[in-house]
Design a protein around this motif. Structure first.
Motif, PDB file in Angstrom:
ATOM      1  N   CYS A 182     -40.071  63.662 -54.300  1.00 48.78           N
ATOM      2  CA  CYS A 182     -40.956  64.362 -53.973  1.00 48.78           C
ATOM      3  C   CYS A 182     -41.964  63.245 -53.343  1.00 48.78           C
ATOM      4  O   CYS A 182     -41.740  61.945 -53.657  1.00 48.78           O
ATOM      5  N   PHE A 183     -42.916  63.886 -52.543  1.00 52.19           N
ATOM      6  CA  PHE A 183     -44.099  64.156 -52.289  1.00 52.19           C
ATOM      7  C   PHE A 183     -44.815  64.103 -51.818  1.00 52.19           C
ATOM      8  O   PHE A 183     -45.065  65.425 -51.110  1.00 52.19           O
ATOM      9  N   VAL A 184     -45.844  63.732 -52.937  1.00 58.01           N
ATOM     10  CA  VAL A 184     -47.133  64.890 -52.621  1.00 58.01           C
ATOM     11  C   VAL A 184     -48.456  64.115 -52.361  1.00 58.01           C
ATOM     12  O   VAL A 184     -49.168  63.178 -52.697  1.00 58.01           O
ATOM     13  N   GLU A 185     -49.041  65.081 -50.554  1.00 59.63           N
ATOM     14  CA  GLU A 185     -49.964  64.282 -49.648  1.00 59.63           C
ATOM     15  C   GLU A 185     -51.176  64.869 -50.099  1.00 59.63           C
ATOM     16  O   GLU A 185     -51.131  65.979 -49.748  1.00 59.63           O
ATOM     17  N   SER A 205     -49.509  74.911 -47.807  1.00 59.03           N
ATOM     18  CA  SER A 205     -48.366  75.928 -47.424  1.00 59.03           C
ATOM     19  C   SER A 205     -47.282  75.660 -46.504  1.00 59.03           C
ATOM     20  O   SER A 205     -45.633  76.055 -46.484  1.00 59.03           O
ATOM     21  N   SER A 206     -47.575  75.301 -45.218  1.00 62.06           N
ATOM     22  CA  SER A 206     -46.934  74.994 -44.029  1.00 62.06           C
ATOM     23  C   SER A 206     -48.389  73.973 -43.395  1.00 62.06           C
ATOM     24  O   SER A 206     -48.899  74.031 -42.809  1.00 62.06           O
ATOM     25  N   VAL A 324     -43.332  73.024 -40.476  1.00 65.27           N
ATOM     26  CA  VAL A 324     -42.837  73.000 -41.622  1.00 65.27           C
ATOM     27  C   VAL A 324     -43.475  74.192 -42.737  1.00 65.27           C
ATOM     28  O   VAL A 324     -44.812  74.126 -42.698  1.00 65.27           O
ATOM     29  N   ASP A 325     -42.256  74.416 -43.622  1.00 66.60           N
ATOM     30  CA  ASP A 325     -43.312  75.037 -44.628  1.00 66.60           C
ATOM     31  C   ASP A 325     -42.786  74.377 -45.800  1.00 66.60           C
ATOM     32  O   ASP A 325     -41.733  74.099 -46.490  1.00 66.60           O
ATOM     33  N   PHE A 326     -43.743  73.941 -46.770  1.00 71.14           N
ATOM     34  CA  PHE A 326     -43.395  72.815 -47.587  1.00 71.14           C
ATOM     35  C   PHE A 326     -42.926  73.351 -48.969  1.00 71.14           C
ATOM     36  O   PHE A 326     -42.898  74.616 -48.787  1.00 71.14           O
ATOM     37  N   ASP A 327     -41.513  71.894 -49.641  1.00 73.38           N
ATOM     38  CA  ASP A 327     -40.874  73.289 -50.136  1.00 73.38           C
ATOM     39  C   ASP A 327     -41.581  73.925 -51.676  1.00 73.38           C
ATOM     40  O   ASP A 327     -42.227  73.750 -52.334  1.00 73.38           O
ATOM     41  N   HIS A 328     -40.458  75.003 -51.800  1.00 70.64           N
ATOM     42  CA  HIS A 328     -41.090  76.200 -52.381  1.00 70.64           C
ATOM     43  C   HIS A 328     -41.000  75.715 -53.638  1.00 70.64           C
ATOM     44  O   HIS A 328     -41.829  76.123 -54.864  1.00 70.64           O
ATOM     45  N   PRO A 360     -37.843  66.472 -50.959  1.00 69.18           N
ATOM     46  CA  PRO A 360     -39.150  68.018 -50.492  1.00 69.18           C
ATOM     47  C   PRO A 360     -40.531  67.353 -50.812  1.00 69.18           C
ATOM     48  O   PRO A 360     -40.864  66.305 -51.634  1.00 69.18           O
ATOM     49  N   THR A 361     -41.494  68.093 -50.129  1.00 64.91           N
ATOM     50  CA  THR A 361     -42.838  67.142 -49.485  1.00 64.91           C
ATOM     51  C   THR A 361     -43.908  68.365 -49.817  1.00 64.91           C
ATOM     52  O   THR A 361     -43.349  69.883 -50.250  1.00 64.91           O
TER      53      THR A 361
END
Length: 408
Positions: A182-185, A205-206, A324-328, A360-361
């Motif tokens: 996964c990637f968390v920016e 969120s998006s 884009v809606d980020f991965d829930h 997933p981001t």
């Protein structure tokens, strides 16, 4: 203190733009110097550093006993012309600071951590935003990307060769992505959401759907002093009228944005009626169908206005990114780690949005007290930078898992 402000201070002199702010185009001298700064700090911490075939710089931390796909963080180091000091570099400096925080805590993480630095995120040199992440994810065909040209007429292929990369190996990289869980920016907020909420950090969120289109209007070049006003086919007049119509079209659609921030007349002489004018439209809306309808209206308007001025017009898409809606699931993990952080959407594009099609981001935003971005007025207070790096460390730990909680 996480040292993020100190890290940013080390690069404050790099790429200063005489017009104000910073000019750090991808693959340029400033970008190269910033990369070297990052590599130096990563190596000083014992991280395993390499640059992949798409020009992305990776720094790997593999705690003893960790295994499986990595939890990746990071951002970019390039800027728009006249940009601020935090858009991109804050995420990179915070990633370094977060690793320092996690190491100081002494937890045994179950998954590796990596920092990724993506090239040409802003698209200020080759006109295609998030170029590095698009190549990695297969969001742009290598042949198309390599043929892109900058303002000097150099192709991306030529620039990559000069920068030590082999254009023959550029493109979608499934092997690298397979090693990313996964990637968390983390990024400076490019608006006033956190200012209004009185919070230092938010969970993304998006991202609004957005794209860039190039409009070209062809007229007739002529002498500014000898050509009667009634005899002119002036593409600059058509462009000026169109810019105003674009503004009015966007104003008529709730939540739409449309911007013309770059215009290039040919030949560009003071006493010359231009023969051609090119300008670029950035259009955004949460609903991709509305964005498409807005662009159709813009095409119709420019065609009509150009004809009224005796000119011809063409509109060409340069990039398009859907909403884009980020991965829930990943957001749930971040919410568990940061229960006091609000959730905010953004109208700005990011590498995390491009990569969301493959892995997933998620994103974290850090308060910008001015609410201004892509400008020298962009700002992050030192205390908020510390909050951001600690929040990032908390988020990465929550996703990577530790021996203490047994999560993975």
């Amino acid at each position: 203190m996480t040292g993020v402000a100190r890290l940013l201070g080390e690069v404050a002199h790099i790429g200063v733009d005489a017009r104000g702010g910073y000019a750090r185009p991808g693959y340029g001298d400033a970008d190269r110097e910033l990369r070297e700064w990052f590599v130096g700090h990563a190596q000083a911490r014992g991280l395993d550093v390499h640059r992949d075939r798409n020009g992305i710089v990776w720094a790997w931390w593999r705690p003893p006993g960790s295994s499986g796909p990595a939890v990746v963080t990071g951002s970019h180091l390039d800027s728009v012309p006249g940009g601020g000091a935090y858009d991109g570099p804050l995420g990179v400096a915070s990633a370094i600071g977060a690793i320092d925080v996690m190491r100081a805590r002494g937890l045994a993480l179950q998954r590796p951590i990596a920092i990724a630095v993506f090239p040409e995120e802003e698209g200020s040199r080759f006109g295609l935003a998030c170029l590095g992440s698009r190549l990695l994810a297969g969001g742009v065909q290598a042949e198309r990307a390599l043929a892109l040209t900058d303002r000097e007429g150099d192709t991306l292929a030529e620039v990559l060769r000069r920068d030590g990369l082999d254009p023959r190996h550029v493109g979608r990289d499934d092997e690298t992505l397979a090693g990313v869980g996964c990637f968390v920016e983390l990024h400076v907020e490019q608006g006033r959401g956190l200012v209004d909420l009185g919070r230092p950090v938010a969970i993304g969120s998006s991202i609004l759907g957005h794209g860039r289109w190039r409009i070209t209007i062809d007229g007739q070049g002529n002498h500014a002093g000898t050509t009667r006003m009634s005899d002119r086919r002036d593409p600059m007049v058509a462009a000026a009228r169109t810019v105003v119509e674009i503004r009015d079209l966007a104003r008529g659609i709730p939540d739409a944005r449309a911007t013309v921030g770059r215009i290039e007349p040919v030949p560009g002489g003071t006493n010359v009626i231009a023969s051609r004018v090119s300008f670029w439209v950035d259009a955004r809306h949460p609903d991709d169908l509305v964005t498409a309808a807005l662009v159709t209206s813009i095409r119709d308007a420019v065609t009509r206005v150009a004809a009224e001025e005796g000119c011809a017009a063409a509109l060409q898409e340069e990039s398009l990114s859907p909403t884009v809606d980020f991965d829930h699931g990943l957001r749930d993990r971040l919410r568990s780690a940061l229960p006091d952080a609000p959730e905010l959407g953004t109208g700005a594009g990011h590498d995390a949005g491009v990569l969301a099609s493959r892995i997933p981001t998620a994103m974290l935003f850090v308060r910008n007290p001015t609410g201004i971005s892509h400008s020298p007025e962009e700002l992050v207070e030192d205390s908020d930078a510390d909050h951001g790096a600690v929040a990032l460390a908390d988020a990465l730990e929550a996703v990577a898992g530790s021996a203490a909680d047994g999560s993975i």
